[in-house]
Design an enzyme around this catalytic site. Sequence first.
Site, short mmCIF file in Angstrom:
data_model
loop_
_atom_site.label_atom_id
_atom_site.label_comp_id
_atom_site.label_asym_id
_atom_site.label_seq_id
_atom_site.Cartn_x
_atom_site.Cartn_y
_atom_site.Cartn_z
N TYR A 45 0.90 -1.26 -0.04
CA TYR A 45 -0.11 0.09 -0.04
C TYR A 45 0.98 1.19 -0.05
O TYR A 45 1.66 1.50 0.84
CB TYR A 45 -0.98 0.05 1.24
CG TYR A 45 -1.87 -0.86 0.91
CD1 TYR A 45 -1.73 -2.41 1.00
CD2 TYR A 45 -3.42 -0.54 0.58
CE1 TYR A 45 -2.73 -3.17 0.73
CE2 TYR A 45 -4.33 -1.30 0.39
CZ TYR A 45 -3.96 -2.83 0.27
OH TYR A 45 -4.96 -3.62 0.08
N LYS B 136 2.96 -15.99 -0.94
CA LYS B 136 3.24 -16.15 -2.23
C LYS B 136 4.92 -16.31 -2.14
O LYS B 136 5.60 -15.79 -3.00
CB LYS B 136 2.86 -15.00 -3.08
CG LYS B 136 2.87 -15.30 -4.53
CD LYS B 136 2.08 -16.11 -5.34
CE LYS B 136 2.32 -16.32 -6.86
NZ LYS B 136 1.75 -17.37 -7.05
N ASP C 48 -2.75 -17.97 -4.77
CA ASP C 48 -3.64 -18.21 -5.86
C ASP C 48 -4.45 -19.58 -5.50
O ASP C 48 -5.69 -19.45 -5.97
CB ASP C 48 -2.80 -18.40 -7.07
CG ASP C 48 -1.49 -18.85 -7.00
OD1 ASP C 48 -0.88 -18.75 -5.81
OD2 ASP C 48 -0.72 -19.15 -8.14
N ASP D 221 -6.74 -8.23 1.90
CA ASP D 221 -7.92 -7.25 1.29
C ASP D 221 -8.44 -8.08 0.26
O ASP D 221 -10.11 -8.03 0.24
CB ASP D 221 -7.30 -6.04 0.74
CG ASP D 221 -8.08 -4.99 0.58
OD1 ASP D 221 -9.45 -5.00 0.98
OD2 ASP D 221 -7.57 -3.96 -0.11
N ASP E 140 -12.74 -9.85 0.70
CA ASP E 140 -14.01 -9.43 0.02
C ASP E 140 -14.40 -10.62 -0.76
O ASP E 140 -15.77 -10.83 -0.99
CB ASP E 140 -13.51 -8.37 -1.35
CG ASP E 140 -13.73 -6.97 -0.75
OD1 ASP E 140 -13.45 -6.89 0.45
OD2 ASP E 140 -13.95 -6.08 -1.61
#
Length: 346
Positions: free
Chosen positions: A125, A178, A211, A235, A239
Site C-alpha cells: 500500500y 506467495k 492463488d 484485502d 472481499d
Amino acid sequence: MTRLLVLPGDGIGPEITASTTAVVRAATGGSVTFDEMAIGEASLAASGSTLPDAVMAAVPQADGVILGPVSHYTYPAGQPNPSAALRTGFQLYANVRPCRSREGLSILRQPMDLVIVRENTEGFYADRSMYAGPGEFMPDADSAFSIRKITALASRRVARAACEIAAARSGKLTVVHKANVLKLTDGLFLREVRAVAAEFPTVTLDEVIVDAAAALLVRDPARFDVIVTTNMFGDILSDEASELSGSLGLGGSINAGDDICVAQAQHGSAPDIAGKGVANPTSLILSAAMLLDWLGRRKSDAALADAATRIERAVDRVLDDPQMRTRDVGGPLGTDAFAQAVVGAL
Ligand code: NAD
C-alpha cells in the site's frame, strides 16, 4: 459508561452509521454514548481536511471508534485517506474479518465459517510502506514501481493476534502467502508466522499459496478456519470470502491494535447507491458488535460481550427471513427498515 467516537464518512457512510448506532443503543440499554465528528468530504467542505487534527486527537480519548466507509479514491490530491491514517497512525495492525455463510444467502456448495486476519500497516500500500514519500513512483512516463514493505515486527504481531483467535476457535491456522515467488518478503512473513505459531501448543499451522487459497475458498471453504496473511492478499481474499458468504454488505470487520479498536465495514462508500436509503447496514452493525466484544474482553465487561452476541443473533434472525433483507441480498427492505427490524429482534 462506554464512549464511542462515530465517524460517518462518505457515500452510504452516514446512512449505515445511523443504523449502526441505533442497533448498538438498543443492545446496550444506554450504557454506551456516541460522539460524532465529521471526516471525509464533510470535513473537507467544513474545515479543509478529510481528516482534521481534532479527530486524530479524539480517537485515543474514546473507548472505541465506529468508522464509516470513505470515498478516498476521489479525494483531491494531498488529502489523507482517513481509513489508512487511522490504521498506521494508531498501529491498528490486525484487520479481523469473519465470513460465515448463511442458509439461502450463499452461492457456495459447502458452508463457510472462517476468520481472515489481515496485516494492516504495511505491505503493498503506497500510503503505508514508507517513512516519508509515497511507496509508488515513476522514474519516467512509461515505468511505474511499487514498494512492498514486510517487517518481522508487523508479521509477528499480526501472527500473534491470529494465533490467539485460532486458539479460541478450532486451533487451525492457515498462513496464506506467495513465498514461492516473493521469496524475501513473503519468506520473511512465513518465517515469523511459523515462529509465533510454534509458541501456541493448541494451534496447528498449515501453509497455502495465495492463488490456491483463492480457488479453495470457492471449492472447499470448510478447509479454512483462521487465515493470516499480508495486507493486499487479505484485502482481496476477504472481499472474495465475504461475497461468497452472501454479500460484501454482510461481513463485519475491526482494525485492532494493542489499545485502540476501530469498527469498519468491509466494503467501500458505494457512491452508486448513496443517499437512496437502500444500503445494507449489516457489515457495519456486525463490525460494531465485534468492537463491543473486543471492549468487553479488555474491560472484563460481560454486558458489552453479551450485547455483541445479542446483536449477532438478532442480525441472523432478521436475515433468516427473505422478506426482511435489503436489496443487495434479494429483499425488499431499505437501510432504516432493516435496522429497525434488528432493533425489534433484539
Ligand atoms: P464499494 O465497496 O463501495 O462498492 C462495490 C459495489 O458493492 C457497489 O456496487 C456498491 O453499491 C455495492 N455495495 C457496497 N457496500 C454495499 C452495502 N453496504 N449495501 C449494498 N451494496 C453495497 O467499492 P468501490 O465502488 O470500488 O469503491 C467506492 C469508493 O469506496 C472508492 O472511493 C474507494 O476508494 C472507497 N473504498 C473505501 C473503503 C473503506 O472506506 N474502507 C474500502 C473500499 C473502497
